[in-house]
Design an enzyme around this catalytic site. Structure first.
Site, PDB file in Angstrom:
ATOM      1  N   PRO A  13       0.789  -1.227   0.000  1.00  0.00           N
ATOM      2  CA  PRO A  13       0.000   0.000   0.000  1.00  0.00           C
ATOM      3  C   PRO A  13       0.826   1.284   0.000  1.00  0.00           C
ATOM      4  O   PRO A  13       1.863   1.364   0.662  1.00  0.00           O
ATOM      5  CB  PRO A  13      -0.834  -0.113   1.292  1.00  0.00           C
ATOM      6  N   ASN A  14       0.321   2.223  -0.766  1.00  0.00           N
ATOM      7  CA  ASN A  14       0.850   3.595  -0.865  1.00  0.00           C
ATOM      8  C   ASN A  14       2.151   3.708  -1.653  1.00  0.00           C
ATOM      9  O   ASN A  14       2.613   4.815  -1.918  1.00  0.00           O
ATOM     10  CB  ASN A  14       1.023   4.224   0.541  1.00  0.00           C
ATOM     11  N   ARG A  21       4.669  11.115  -2.607  1.00  0.00           N
ATOM     12  CA  ARG A  21       4.419  10.863  -1.183  1.00  0.00           C
ATOM     13  C   ARG A  21       5.675  11.160  -0.355  1.00  0.00           C
ATOM     14  O   ARG A  21       6.724  10.560  -0.566  1.00  0.00           O
ATOM     15  CB  ARG A  21       4.048   9.390  -1.039  1.00  0.00           C
ATOM     16  N   TYR A  26      10.971   9.352   1.268  1.00  0.00           N
ATOM     17  CA  TYR A  26      10.993   8.291   0.245  1.00  0.00           C
ATOM     18  C   TYR A  26      11.650   8.695  -1.072  1.00  0.00           C
ATOM     19  O   TYR A  26      11.747   7.878  -1.977  1.00  0.00           O
ATOM     20  CB  TYR A  26       9.563   7.802  -0.018  1.00  0.00           C
ATOM     21  N   ASN A  77       8.069  -5.306  -0.727  1.00  0.00           N
ATOM     22  CA  ASN A  77       7.968  -4.168   0.181  1.00  0.00           C
ATOM     23  C   ASN A  77       6.508  -4.121   0.604  1.00  0.00           C
ATOM     24  O   ASN A  77       5.655  -3.648  -0.146  1.00  0.00           O
ATOM     25  CB  ASN A  77       8.379  -2.863  -0.498  1.00  0.00           C
ATOM     26  N   GLU A 104      12.933  -8.725   1.834  1.00  0.00           N
ATOM     27  CA  GLU A 104      12.073  -7.572   2.114  1.00  0.00           C
ATOM     28  C   GLU A 104      12.863  -6.284   1.916  1.00  0.00           C
ATOM     29  O   GLU A 104      14.021  -6.200   2.327  1.00  0.00           O
ATOM     30  CB  GLU A 104      11.543  -7.653   3.542  1.00  0.00           C
ATOM     31  N   HIS A 106      12.675  -2.000   2.404  1.00  0.00           N
ATOM     32  CA  HIS A 106      12.049  -0.743   2.816  1.00  0.00           C
ATOM     33  C   HIS A 106      12.944   0.383   2.322  1.00  0.00           C
ATOM     34  O   HIS A 106      14.169   0.344   2.542  1.00  0.00           O
ATOM     35  CB  HIS A 106      11.898  -0.656   4.333  1.00  0.00           C
ATOM     36  N   LEU A 107      12.340   1.352   1.674  1.00  0.00           N
ATOM     37  CA  LEU A 107      13.152   2.483   1.193  1.00  0.00           C
ATOM     38  C   LEU A 107      13.759   3.243   2.362  1.00  0.00           C
ATOM     39  O   LEU A 107      14.936   3.610   2.345  1.00  0.00           O
ATOM     40  CB  LEU A 107      12.290   3.434   0.353  1.00  0.00           C
ATOM     41  N   ARG A 113      12.858   5.429  12.625  1.00  0.00           N
ATOM     42  CA  ARG A 113      11.626   6.215  12.519  1.00  0.00           C
ATOM     43  C   ARG A 113      10.757   5.979  13.764  1.00  0.00           C
ATOM     44  O   ARG A 113      11.279   5.695  14.822  1.00  0.00           O
ATOM     45  CB  ARG A 113      10.907   5.833  11.216  1.00  0.00           C
ATOM     46  N   ARG A 117       7.337   1.244  13.602  1.00  0.00           N
ATOM     47  CA  ARG A 117       7.896   0.771  12.315  1.00  0.00           C
ATOM     48  C   ARG A 117       9.116  -0.136  12.514  1.00  0.00           C
ATOM     49  O   ARG A 117       9.539  -0.833  11.596  1.00  0.00           O
ATOM     50  CB  ARG A 117       8.315   1.953  11.443  1.00  0.00           C
TER      51      ARG A 117
HETATM   52  C1  DQA Z   1       8.050   1.532   3.902  1.00  0.00           C
HETATM   53  C2  DQA Z   1       8.130   1.735   5.419  1.00  0.00           C
HETATM   54  C3  DQA Z   1       6.766   1.532   6.062  1.00  0.00           C
HETATM   55  O1  DQA Z   1       6.851   1.762   7.467  1.00  0.00           O
HETATM   56  C4  DQA Z   1       5.758   2.488   5.476  1.00  0.00           C
HETATM   57  O2  DQA Z   1       4.476   2.259   6.027  1.00  0.00           O
HETATM   58  C5  DQA Z   1       5.719   2.440   3.980  1.00  0.00           C
HETATM   59  C6  DQA Z   1       6.995   2.414   3.262  1.00  0.00           C
HETATM   60  C7  DQA Z   1       9.395   1.863   3.216  1.00  0.00           C
HETATM   61  O3  DQA Z   1       9.567   1.444   2.063  1.00  0.00           O
HETATM   62  O4  DQA Z   1      10.244   2.550   3.794  1.00  0.00           O
HETATM   63  O5  DQA Z   1       4.669   2.495   3.371  1.00  0.00           O
HETATM   64  O6  DQA Z   1       7.747   0.175   3.642  1.00  0.00           O
END
Ligand code: DQA
Length: 155
Positions: A13-14, A21, A26, A77, A104, A106-107, A113, A117
């Site tokens: 998501p997102n 965003r 990011y 991700n 996995e 994560h950017l 953070r 998270r």
């Molecule tokens: C993320 C880190 C997550 O905590 C966050 O909710 C995201 C992006 C990252 O790629 O850093 O949506 O997965």
């Protein structure tokens, strides 16, 4: 299609909003550009990309990759699902049991953070986690999977 098969790159998501965003966290590159750039790493393998904002669709994508013998590994991700989706973690465990390595990405650096998270349920089910390398994390994930496959081939 590459004779060595492909890496399935699954984004949650997102992540379709990358580029617009929260660029301070990011970066400014859209997801499509990040993934095109990543495809140059470990070029012996192709890639198939998928993005969804829905948990069930992400699980379906993991299961599809798990059942496809041409899939050489999975990069995921899960976005915020990383922090609370036992269902996605279970799908990753199932992929591992079927012989797929899973990395996995994560950017952002999830350890630098908000406290919620720092814990990744899905990451705990993976072979490897790459966090905080920005979009380059996907290229690193491809290299990690290729390395894993080379090691697995050794007698
Ligand atoms: C993320 C880190 C997550 O905590 C966050 O909710 C995201 C992006 C990252 O790629 O850093 O949506 O997965």
């Amino acid at each position: 299609m590459n004779e060595n098969g492909y890496f399935a790159i699954i984004n949650g998501p997102n992540l379709n909003r990358l580029g617009r965003r929260d660029p301070a966290t990011y970066g400014t590159a859209p997801l499509a550009d990040i993934l095109t750039a990543a495809s140059g790493a470990a070029p012996d393998y192709g890639q198939r990309t998928f993005q969804s904002n829905c948990e069930g669709d992400i699980i379906d994508a993991i299961q599809q990759a798990t059942d496809d013998s041409r899939c050489a590994g999975i990069i995921i991700n899960p976005g915020a699902y990383a922090h609370y989706s036992h269902a996605i973690a279970d799908a990753i465990r199932d992929a591992r049991e079927a012989g797929r390595a899973v990395v996995e990405v994560h950017l952002s650096n999830i350890h630098a953070r908000e406290e919620f998270r720092a814990r990744s349920l899905t990451g705990a089910a993976c072979n490897t986690i790459i966090t905080g390398a920005g979009g380059y994390g996907y290229a690193l994930a491809r290299m990690a999977l290729a390395h894993h496959l080379n090691e697995a081939r050794k007698p």
